[in-house]
Design a protein around this motif. Structure first.
Motif, PDB file in Angstrom:
ATOM      1  N   CYS A  36      -0.598  -0.285  10.957  1.00  0.00           N
ATOM      2  CA  CYS A  36      -0.610  -0.243   9.493  1.00  0.00           C
ATOM      3  C   CYS A  36      -1.868  -0.880   8.910  1.00  0.00           C
ATOM      4  CB  CYS A  36       0.627  -0.949   8.942  1.00  0.00           C
ATOM      5  SG  CYS A  36       2.165  -0.063   9.246  1.00  0.00           S
ATOM      6  N   GLY A  37      -2.720  -1.469   9.773  1.00  0.00           N
ATOM      7  CA  GLY A  37      -4.020  -1.934   9.301  1.00  0.00           C
ATOM      8  C   GLY A  37      -4.320  -3.399   9.466  1.00  0.00           C
ATOM      9  N   PHE A  48      -7.125   7.430   1.364  1.00  0.00           N
ATOM     10  CA  PHE A  48      -8.533   7.040   1.196  1.00  0.00           C
ATOM     11  C   PHE A  48      -9.486   8.183   1.541  1.00  0.00           C
ATOM     12  CE2 PHE A  48      -7.826   2.208   2.059  1.00  0.00           C
ATOM     13  CZ  PHE A  48      -7.046   2.137   0.916  1.00  0.00           C
ATOM     14  N   CYS A  71      -7.680  -3.060   5.096  1.00  0.00           N
ATOM     15  CA  CYS A  71      -6.642  -2.748   6.086  1.00  0.00           C
ATOM     16  C   CYS A  71      -6.420  -1.249   6.295  1.00  0.00           C
ATOM     17  CB  CYS A  71      -5.331  -3.404   5.705  1.00  0.00           C
ATOM     18  SG  CYS A  71      -5.443  -5.182   5.452  1.00  0.00           S
ATOM     19  N   PRO A  72      -7.443  -0.503   6.704  1.00  0.00           N
ATOM     20  CA  PRO A  72      -7.239   0.923   6.958  1.00  0.00           C
ATOM     21  C   PRO A  72      -6.323   1.152   8.153  1.00  0.00           C
ATOM     22  CG  PRO A  72      -9.413   0.239   7.707  1.00  0.00           C
ATOM     23  CD  PRO A  72      -8.821  -0.927   6.971  1.00  0.00           C
ATOM     24  N   ASN A 125       0.594   3.867  -2.998  1.00  0.00           N
ATOM     25  CA  ASN A 125      -0.010   5.156  -2.667  1.00  0.00           C
ATOM     26  C   ASN A 125       0.975   6.319  -2.713  1.00  0.00           C
ATOM     27  OD1 ASN A 125      -2.493   3.933  -2.255  1.00  0.00           O
ATOM     28  ND2 ASN A 125      -2.177   3.657  -0.066  1.00  0.00           N
ATOM     29  N   GLY A 157     -11.125   0.193   0.470  1.00  0.00           N
ATOM     30  CA  GLY A 157      -9.897  -0.593   0.475  1.00  0.00           C
ATOM     31  C   GLY A 157      -9.758  -1.360   1.768  1.00  0.00           C
ATOM     32  N   ASN A 201       0.828  -1.211   0.000  1.00  0.00           N
ATOM     33  CA  ASN A 201       0.000   0.000   0.000  1.00  0.00           C
ATOM     34  C   ASN A 201       0.859   1.257   0.000  1.00  0.00           C
ATOM     35  OD1 ASN A 201      -2.270  -1.593   0.061  1.00  0.00           O
ATOM     36  ND2 ASN A 201      -2.573  -1.436   2.267  1.00  0.00           N
ATOM     37  N   THR A 229      -3.064   4.593   4.967  1.00  0.00           N
ATOM     38  CA  THR A 229      -4.197   4.723   4.041  1.00  0.00           C
ATOM     39  C   THR A 229      -4.909   6.072   4.168  1.00  0.00           C
ATOM     40  OG1 THR A 229      -5.653   3.608   5.635  1.00  0.00           O
ATOM     41  CG2 THR A 229      -4.593   2.227   3.982  1.00  0.00           C
TER      42      THR A 229
END
Length: 377
Positions: free
Chosen positions: A285-286, A338, A330-331, A58, A328, A54, A335
């Protein structure tokens, strides 16, 4: 015997624990923790790999279609999609059964033959088509049922035939029951959770968000969170943003990570402290499974700190209307993209940053206070 010795002996006798909610939560943790502990390395690797992916996509311009990104997704799927296989092994090991039979049951749940829809019935009884990839409870339910089947067959099968006949009959009984009844039970519960979440949000409004953030870790634990994914997809498709499930996952994951950091800070063993810190980073990290099952599930008091932080962070997010514009998995801290709206505004990113700060600080502080109070007590 002297009176003094009598008093000493009476004092040394262990006190019977009160069988209240905390007692059963502790017993549940003592049963579940050994099941998940052997699986944690796969969850840690899968979670960190997805977080790195990610981050690269990102913020560093790596294409989602590149071989690098797909390899990372493959490692993530190896850790999570095949979770029923790992859990089948660990559960049977815990119950004193053949671990290979547990793996076999987990493999059946995610096999191509079943997932393709080819297995529609058994002896004329319909089998529901459910996606069991990354599921948790179906294989555990199946292995617990296997324990009783194994004990029953052990009493009636002659010793000379047990080696090959007992595992054969065990799987012929357990596999259909798991696919027909035990697995779909989890799917039905998931449907109720999804409907209940929408009803709560529509009925109570912003008060629902902090409550949902507080219970979200337990939805993840039971595998019920997967029923919420369609809600997020539908919201983004219809109204353009997701103010419910994305916020729940974001706040909850950060609170679990912060609570795990607090638990790690209380550990004297260097190895355990390092492991817990690793779990915490993964959760921030999610990906919360390593932290939840490796550090928190056997500590119900620490999870109270998670709930406190989730309520604080969820209330702030609800008041300021935090919403995500991308659906998406694993917020977490990687992230924030998002929350950029369709016009490119960073307004909700700033709200997300404040929500994250409140969630982390409140969870960490509450957990530290609770754990120190427990030590004093």
């Amino acid at each position: 015997m002297s009176e003094e010795n009598t008093i000493v002996n009476e004092t040394e006798q262990p006190k019977e624990e009160k069988k209240n909610a905390a007692y059963y939560a502790k017993k549940f943790g003592e049963f579940v923790a050994p099941i998940f502990f052997p699986v944690i390395p796969a969850l840690v690797v899968g979670g960190l790999i997805l977080a790195i992916r990610n981050l690269l996509i990102n913020y560093f311009g790596v294409s989602m279609d590149s071989g690098t990104a797909k390899l990372m997704v493959g490692l993530f799927e190896a850790g999570f999609t095949f979770l029923p296989v790992y859990l089948g092994y660990a559960t049977c090991l815990k119950l004193g059964l053949s671990p290979v039979l547990g793996m076999m049951l987990g493999a059946l749940l995610i096999s191509n033959t079943y997932s393709s829809g080819a297995i529609t019935d058994f002896m004329g009884i319909a089998i529901a088509q459910v996606n069991y990839g990354s599921s948790i409870m179906p294989v555990i339910f199946g292995c617990i049922f296997m324990y009783f089947v194994d004990k029953g067959l052990d009493k009636v099968i002659p010793k000379i035939l047990k080696f090959f006949l007992k595992p054969l009959l065990t799987m012929l009984i357990v596999a259909p029951v798991t696919l027909i009844a035990l697995g779909p039970i989890g799917n039905i519960l998931s449907g109720y959770v999804a409907d209940g979440t929408l009803w709560l949000y529509d009925t109570v409004g912003f008060v629902a968000i902090p409550l949902l953030c507080a219970v979200y870790p337990y939805m993840v634990m039971l595998g019920l969170d997967k029923a919420l994914s369609p809600i997020g997809i539908q919201l983004i498709a219809t109204v353009g943003y997701n103010p419910i499930t994305a916020v729940m996952g974001f706040v909850s994951n950060l609170c679990i990570g912060a609570t795990t950091l607090a638990v790690a800070s209380e550990q004297d063993d260097v190895t355990q402290k390092g492991a817990y810190n690793s779990f915490a980073v993964t959760a921030l990290c999610g990906v919360t499974e390593p932290a939840f099952y490796g550090a928190l599930i056997s500590r119900p008091d620490a999870l109270k700190g998670t709930a406190c932080g989730a309520i604080c962070g969820g209330l702030f997010a609800a008041i300021f209307g935090l919403r995500a514009f991308v659906q998406g998995g694993c917020p977490g801290l990687l992230t924030f993209i998002f929350f950029i709206d369709n016009n490119g505004s960073f307004y909700y990113v700033f709200i997300a940053l404040a929500t994250a700060a409140i969630s982390i600080a409140a969870s960490f502080a509450a957990t530290k206070i609770i754990m120190k109070a427990k030590k004093v007590k």
